[in-house]
Design a protein around this motif. Structure first.
Motif, PDB file in Angstrom:
ATOM      1  N   GLU A  17       0.812  -1.211   0.000  1.00 53.41           N
ATOM      2  CA  GLU A  17       0.000   0.000   0.000  1.00 53.41           C
ATOM      3  C   GLU A  17       0.848   1.265   0.000  1.00 53.41           C
ATOM      4  OE1 GLU A  17      -2.686  -0.352   3.264  1.00 53.41           O
ATOM      5  OE2 GLU A  17      -3.831  -1.997   2.353  1.00 53.41           O
ATOM      6  N   ASP A  21       0.928   4.355  -2.568  1.00 48.63           N
ATOM      7  CA  ASP A  21       0.587   5.700  -2.077  1.00 48.63           C
ATOM      8  C   ASP A  21       1.658   6.146  -1.095  1.00 48.63           C
ATOM      9  OD1 ASP A  21      -0.484   8.049  -1.181  1.00 48.63           O
ATOM     10  OD2 ASP A  21      -2.291   7.186  -0.295  1.00 48.63           O
ATOM     11  N   ASN A  22       2.748   6.701  -1.626  1.00 43.13           N
ATOM     12  CA  ASN A  22       3.888   7.090  -0.798  1.00 43.13           C
ATOM     13  C   ASN A  22       3.741   8.556  -0.395  1.00 43.13           C
ATOM     14  OD1 ASN A  22       6.970   7.649  -0.163  1.00 43.13           O
ATOM     15  ND2 ASN A  22       6.708   5.432  -0.303  1.00 43.13           N
ATOM     16  N   SER A  23       2.662   8.844   0.305  1.00 41.56           N
ATOM     17  CA  SER A  23       2.368  10.230   0.663  1.00 41.56           C
ATOM     18  C   SER A  23       2.410  10.406   2.175  1.00 41.56           C
ATOM     19  CB  SER A  23       0.979  10.623   0.158  1.00 41.56           C
ATOM     20  OG  SER A  23      -0.025   9.874   0.832  1.00 41.56           O
ATOM     21  N   PHE A  26      -0.929   9.289   3.795  1.00 38.49           N
ATOM     22  CA  PHE A  26      -1.050   7.856   4.054  1.00 38.49           C
ATOM     23  C   PHE A  26      -0.189   7.468   5.253  1.00 38.49           C
ATOM     24  CE2 PHE A  26       0.450   3.505   3.692  1.00 38.49           C
ATOM     25  CZ  PHE A  26      -0.738   2.805   3.510  1.00 38.49           C
TER      26      PHE A  26
END
Length: 225
Positions: A17, A21-23, A26
């Motif tokens: 995950e 979504d490397n934000s 997150f």
């Protein structure tokens, strides 16, 4: 020290995950999952390996982007690194798809490369060739070899393939699966590092550690007038 009892299924789910979504959003919302399912088992694994292989440094989840500004801000894997007496890295890395181990030097610095080529050119090179023949097919990382022969080396040298190498690292991987939730990863990592020990000992003796690079101080900015 907590005993290593494996990674729960959520470990590889989380890593998949955060790859997608490397934000920061997150990470802030889901970091508790990383702490429980990813980081804590990795620390336990490192603790159980330490008595035999020395301190195992667990990788931080946040990427240092000072020298890699284009890298994603959060790691999409987890792992730990031990160091042999002569400076070889012994690493274990869990990604969303596999558990991998490495041993050796992925890239030599200039002084290591000189020592390596001197050893491979001579009789010690015959010993290394024999050791590598015994580690099994696919265990030697392909690396980034030179296209031609190193300067001063004939293209028909019997160990020209080894002499073209700019690093020497053994690597093994196993696909992720239910086995990760048991103590089997601990036994597997131990077995792979033991299997690499003769090559690591050769590198320790003939190549040694990389030269320490002293950090350069940041330039002092003049005070505003």
């Amino acid at each position: 020290m907590d005993a290593f009892d494996g990674w729960p299924a959520d470990a590889t789910t989380f890593l998949a995950e955060i790859t997608a979504d490397n934000s920061r959003e997150f990470w802030v919302a889901q970091r508790h999952r990383h702490a429980a399912a990813v980081h804590a088992p990795m620390k336990a694994l490192a603790g159980e390996l330490e008595p035999e292989f020395g301190p195992v440094r667990v990788l931080r989840p946040v990427v240092n982007r000072r020298f890699r500004p284009d890298a994603p801000p959060y790691r999409t894997d987890t792992g730990g690194v031990a160091t042999s007496a002569g400076g070889c890295a012994l690493a274990v890395v869990l990604s969303a798809t596999a558990l991998s181990v490495t041993a050796g030097h992925w890239s030599f610095d200039a002084s290591q490369l000189r020592r390596y080529r001197t050893a491979v050119h001579g009789t010690a090179g015959e010993e290394l060739a024999g050791l590598l023949a015994g580690v099994g097919e696919g265990a030697l990382d392909p690396g980034r070899p030179l296209v031609g022969a190193p300067r001063g080396v004939r293209a028909d040298h019997p160990r020209i393939v080894l002499l073209r190498r700019r690093g020497l690292q053994l690597t093994r991987s196993r696909p992720a699966g239910p086995w990760l939730a048991t103590r089997e990863p601990l036994a597997w990592v131990r077995a792979q590092w033991h299997a690499a020990a003769p090559v690591v000992a050769w590198l320790d003796e003939h190549v040694g550690a990389a030269e320490r690079v002293e950090p350069q101080p940041r330039p002092v900015q003049p005070a505003p007038a």
